[in-house]
Write a protein that holds these residues in place. Structure first.
Motif, PDB file in Angstrom:
ATOM      1  N   LYS A 178     -39.420  49.544 -32.490  1.00 12.69           N
ATOM      2  CA  LYS A 178     -38.766  48.671 -31.517  1.00 12.69           C
ATOM      3  C   LYS A 178     -38.357  47.361 -32.177  1.00 12.69           C
ATOM      4  CE  LYS A 178     -39.731  51.393 -27.991  1.00 12.69           C
ATOM      5  NZ  LYS A 178     -38.686  52.173 -27.289  1.00 12.69           N
ATOM      6  N   THR A 179     -37.569  46.583 -31.440  1.00  7.55           N
ATOM      7  CA  THR A 179     -37.172  45.254 -31.922  1.00  7.55           C
ATOM      8  C   THR A 179     -38.105  44.197 -31.355  1.00  7.55           C
ATOM      9  OG1 THR A 179     -34.832  45.857 -32.112  1.00  7.55           O
ATOM     10  CG2 THR A 179     -35.350  43.513 -31.901  1.00  7.55           C
ATOM     11  N   ALA A 180     -38.648  43.398 -32.251  1.00  6.46           N
ATOM     12  CA  ALA A 180     -39.490  42.273 -31.836  1.00  6.46           C
ATOM     13  C   ALA A 180     -38.616  41.039 -31.713  1.00  6.46           C
ATOM     14  CB  ALA A 180     -40.584  42.029 -32.863  1.00  6.46           C
ATOM     15  N   THR A 181     -38.769  40.298 -30.623  1.00  7.15           N
ATOM     16  CA  THR A 181     -38.014  39.058 -30.429  1.00  7.15           C
ATOM     17  C   THR A 181     -38.988  37.921 -30.201  1.00  7.15           C
ATOM     18  OG1 THR A 181     -36.109  40.219 -29.493  1.00  7.15           O
ATOM     19  CG2 THR A 181     -36.312  37.863 -29.034  1.00  7.15           C
ATOM     20  N   LEU A 182     -38.927  36.937 -31.068  1.00  5.15           N
ATOM     21  CA  LEU A 182     -39.819  35.778 -30.980  1.00  5.15           C
ATOM     22  C   LEU A 182     -38.983  34.550 -30.637  1.00  5.15           C
ATOM     23  CD1 LEU A 182     -41.179  37.916 -32.913  1.00  5.15           C
ATOM     24  CD2 LEU A 182     -42.373  35.998 -33.951  1.00  5.15           C
ATOM     25  N   THR A 183     -39.546  33.671 -29.820  1.00  6.82           N
ATOM     26  CA  THR A 183     -38.785  32.497 -29.400  1.00  6.82           C
ATOM     27  C   THR A 183     -39.394  31.212 -29.940  1.00  6.82           C
ATOM     28  OG1 THR A 183     -40.048  32.229 -27.361  1.00  6.82           O
ATOM     29  CG2 THR A 183     -38.094  33.607 -27.247  1.00  6.82           C
ATOM     30  N   CYS A 184     -38.533  30.247 -30.128  1.00  8.86           N
ATOM     31  CA  CYS A 184     -38.948  28.920 -30.560  1.00  8.86           C
ATOM     32  C   CYS A 184     -38.121  27.921 -29.757  1.00  8.86           C
ATOM     33  CB  CYS A 184     -38.708  28.758 -32.056  1.00  8.86           C
ATOM     34  SG  CYS A 184     -39.080  27.123 -32.718  1.00  8.86           S
ATOM     35  N   ASN A 185     -38.788  27.169 -28.908  1.00 15.37           N
ATOM     36  CA  ASN A 185     -38.117  26.146 -28.095  1.00 15.37           C
ATOM     37  C   ASN A 185     -38.604  24.772 -28.530  1.00 15.37           C
ATOM     38  OD1 ASN A 185     -36.690  27.856 -25.983  1.00 15.37           O
ATOM     39  ND2 ASN A 185     -38.781  28.575 -25.770  1.00 15.37           N
ATOM     40  N   TYR A 186     -37.716  23.815 -28.548  1.00 18.41           N
ATOM     41  CA  TYR A 186     -38.109  22.483 -28.976  1.00 18.41           C
ATOM     42  C   TYR A 186     -37.610  21.425 -27.994  1.00 18.41           C
ATOM     43  CZ  TYR A 186     -33.368  22.462 -30.976  1.00 18.41           C
ATOM     44  OH  TYR A 186     -32.009  22.545 -31.158  1.00 18.41           O
ATOM     45  N   THR A 187     -38.351  20.327 -27.963  1.00 15.14           N
ATOM     46  CA  THR A 187     -38.042  19.222 -27.056  1.00 15.14           C
ATOM     47  C   THR A 187     -38.073  17.924 -27.830  1.00 15.14           C
ATOM     48  OG1 THR A 187     -39.227  20.437 -25.336  1.00 15.14           O
ATOM     49  CG2 THR A 187     -38.714  18.145 -24.873  1.00 15.14           C
ATOM     50  N   ASN A 188     -37.059  17.112 -27.594  1.00 18.26           N
ATOM     51  CA  ASN A 188     -37.000  15.771 -28.199  1.00 18.26           C
ATOM     52  C   ASN A 188     -36.967  15.785 -29.725  1.00 18.26           C
ATOM     53  OD1 ASN A 188     -36.940  14.441 -25.723  1.00 18.26           O
ATOM     54  ND2 ASN A 188     -39.159  14.453 -25.553  1.00 18.26           N
ATOM     55  N   TYR A 189     -36.312  16.787 -30.267  1.00 13.36           N
ATOM     56  CA  TYR A 189     -35.995  16.823 -31.687  1.00 13.36           C
ATOM     57  C   TYR A 189     -34.485  16.971 -31.832  1.00 13.36           C
ATOM     58  CZ  TYR A 189     -40.836  17.741 -33.202  1.00 13.36           C
ATOM     59  OH  TYR A 189     -42.172  17.661 -33.455  1.00 13.36           O
ATOM     60  N   SER A 190     -33.965  16.498 -32.920  1.00 13.90           N
ATOM     61  CA  SER A 190     -32.567  16.752 -33.274  1.00 13.90           C
ATOM     62  C   SER A 190     -32.573  17.411 -34.649  1.00 13.90           C
ATOM     63  CB  SER A 190     -31.774  15.439 -33.318  1.00 13.90           C
ATOM     64  OG  SER A 190     -31.726  14.845 -32.043  1.00 13.90           O
ATOM     65  N   PRO A 191     -32.859  18.702 -34.688  1.00 16.71           N
ATOM     66  CA  PRO A 191     -33.007  19.355 -35.988  1.00 16.71           C
ATOM     67  C   PRO A 191     -31.684  19.522 -36.715  1.00 16.71           C
ATOM     68  CG  PRO A 191     -33.245  20.954 -34.221  1.00 16.71           C
ATOM     69  CD  PRO A 191     -33.121  19.620 -33.570  1.00 16.71           C
ATOM     70  N   ALA A 192     -31.721  19.295 -37.994  1.00 21.24           N
ATOM     71  CA  ALA A 192     -30.576  19.592 -38.848  1.00 21.24           C
ATOM     72  C   ALA A 192     -30.606  21.056 -39.271  1.00 21.24           C
ATOM     73  CB  ALA A 192     -30.590  18.696 -40.090  1.00 21.24           C
ATOM     74  N   TYR A 193     -31.789  21.633 -39.257  1.00 19.01           N
ATOM     75  CA  TYR A 193     -31.950  23.033 -39.627  1.00 19.01           C
ATOM     76  C   TYR A 193     -33.275  23.534 -39.098  1.00 19.01           C
ATOM     77  CZ  TYR A 193     -34.884  21.069 -43.300  1.00 19.01           C
ATOM     78  OH  TYR A 193     -35.849  20.372 -43.988  1.00 19.01           O
ATOM     79  N   LEU A 194     -33.423  24.831 -39.116  1.00 14.05           N
ATOM     80  CA  LEU A 194     -34.630  25.465 -38.611  1.00 14.05           C
ATOM     81  C   LEU A 194     -34.987  26.587 -39.576  1.00 14.05           C
ATOM     82  CD1 LEU A 194     -35.273  26.187 -34.902  1.00 14.05           C
ATOM     83  CD2 LEU A 194     -35.747  27.974 -36.569  1.00 14.05           C
ATOM     84  N   GLN A 195     -36.261  26.723 -39.854  1.00 12.78           N
ATOM     85  CA  GLN A 195     -36.726  27.763 -40.769  1.00 12.78           C
ATOM     86  C   GLN A 195     -37.755  28.645 -40.066  1.00 12.78           C
ATOM     87  OE1 GLN A 195     -38.220  26.036 -44.419  1.00 12.78           O
ATOM     88  NE2 GLN A 195     -36.379  24.842 -44.782  1.00 12.78           N
ATOM     89  N   TRP A 196     -37.837  29.870 -40.507  1.00 19.77           N
ATOM     90  CA  TRP A 196     -38.873  30.789 -40.040  1.00 19.77           C
ATOM     91  C   TRP A 196     -39.721  31.228 -41.231  1.00 19.77           C
ATOM     92  CZ3 TRP A 196     -40.209  32.318 -35.113  1.00 19.77           C
ATOM     93  CH2 TRP A 196     -39.335  31.915 -34.090  1.00 19.77           C
ATOM     94  N   TYR A 197     -41.034  31.232 -40.993  1.00 21.95           N
ATOM     95  CA  TYR A 197     -42.001  31.630 -42.017  1.00 21.95           C
ATOM     96  C   TYR A 197     -42.904  32.721 -41.459  1.00 21.95           C
ATOM     97  CZ  TYR A 197     -40.909  27.457 -44.802  1.00 21.95           C
ATOM     98  OH  TYR A 197     -40.282  26.498 -45.559  1.00 21.95           O
ATOM     99  N   ARG A 198     -43.458  33.494 -42.373  1.00 24.11           N
ATOM    100  CA  ARG A 198     -44.471  34.475 -42.022  1.00 24.11           C
ATOM    101  C   ARG A 198     -45.784  34.029 -42.640  1.00 24.11           C
ATOM    102  NH1 ARG A 198     -44.746  40.973 -42.778  1.00 24.11           N
ATOM    103  NH2 ARG A 198     -47.006  41.082 -43.078  1.00 24.11           N
TER     104      ARG A 198
END
Lengths: 116, 113
Positions: B17-37
């Motif tokens: 199956k497909t796993a879907t993970l979410t990342c929500n942020y508040t009060n940040y202005s990200p220039a980029y986002l990274q995912w790590y294991r």
């Protein structure tokens, strides 16, 4: 090419003692970051260093904690007069000089500090 | 206050199956986002980076999306395998705090056969 190396992997200290954590970045990397991970919590930034310079230490407690990255040798995170609340996993990461702030960070295996 | 929230509960899915993970942020202005294991007892391992002006990035079975209007990133693992079982961390980088990453607590993914 060896990855980021940290030693010791496990460190046990009694309250009031000093802890020294070492980090050797990947070859060619001149940027080093230290993070702390408490149980059930996310990684928290502590300090960002380049060779002989502290770039950002806003995440590091003002007292008892210090970090350095000398011209020669590993980066050192030093915790003086440790307390039980310092027990955590401390991770070091490094990144290459090029690419600015978009670099991926390469993490070491961490040092698990236990304060008795 | 600033927050980065990932799936609050652990995620368990069946192999394939497909796993879907979410990342929500508040009060940040990200220039980029990274995912790590991160595997137990080990340091995080970089997977993907997506910049603020990018909508989607892919790498093999991995896909990440970034919606700065919703302030959310989704991380997908297609054709999941038991070997994908680990904790997945999202991390934000901002232009004003060079090099510093802000991490979420992570989502623990278990893929069962």
């Amino acid at each position: 090419n060896a990855g980021v190396m940290q030693n010791p992997r496990h460190l046990v200290r009694r309250r009031g003692q000093e802890a020294r954590l070492r980090c050797s970045p990947m070859k060619g990397h001149s940027h080093v970051y230290w993070y702390r991970q408490l149980p059930e919590e996310g990684l928290k930034f502590m300090v960002y260093l380049q060779k002989e310079n502290i770039i950002d230490e806003s995440g590091m407690p003002k007292e008892r904690f210090s970090a350095e990255f000398p011209k020669e040798g590993p980066s050192i995170l030093r915790i003086q007069q440790v307390v039980r609340g310092d027990s955590a996993a401390y991770f070091c990461a490094s990144s290459p000089p090029a690419g600015g702030s978009y670099n991926e960070q390469f993490f070491g295996p961490g040092t698990r500090l236990t304060v008795l | 206050s600033q927050k980065i929230e990932q799936n609050s509960e652990a995620l368990n899915i069946q192999e394939g199956k497909t796993a879907t993970l979410t990342c929500n942020y508040t009060n940040y202005s990200p220039a980029y986002l990274q995912w790590y294991r991160q595997d137990p007892g080990r340091g995080p391992v970089f997977l993907l980076l997506i910049r603020e002006n990018e909508k989607e990035k892919r790498k093999e079975r991995l896909k990440v999306t970034f919606d700065t209007t919703l302030k959310q990133s989704l991380f997908h693992i297609t054709a999941s395998q038991p070997a994908d079982s680990a904790t997945y961390l999202c991390a934000l980088g901002t232009g004003s705090t060079l090099g510093r990453l802000y991490f979420g607590r992570g989502t623990q993914l278990t893929v069962w056969p």
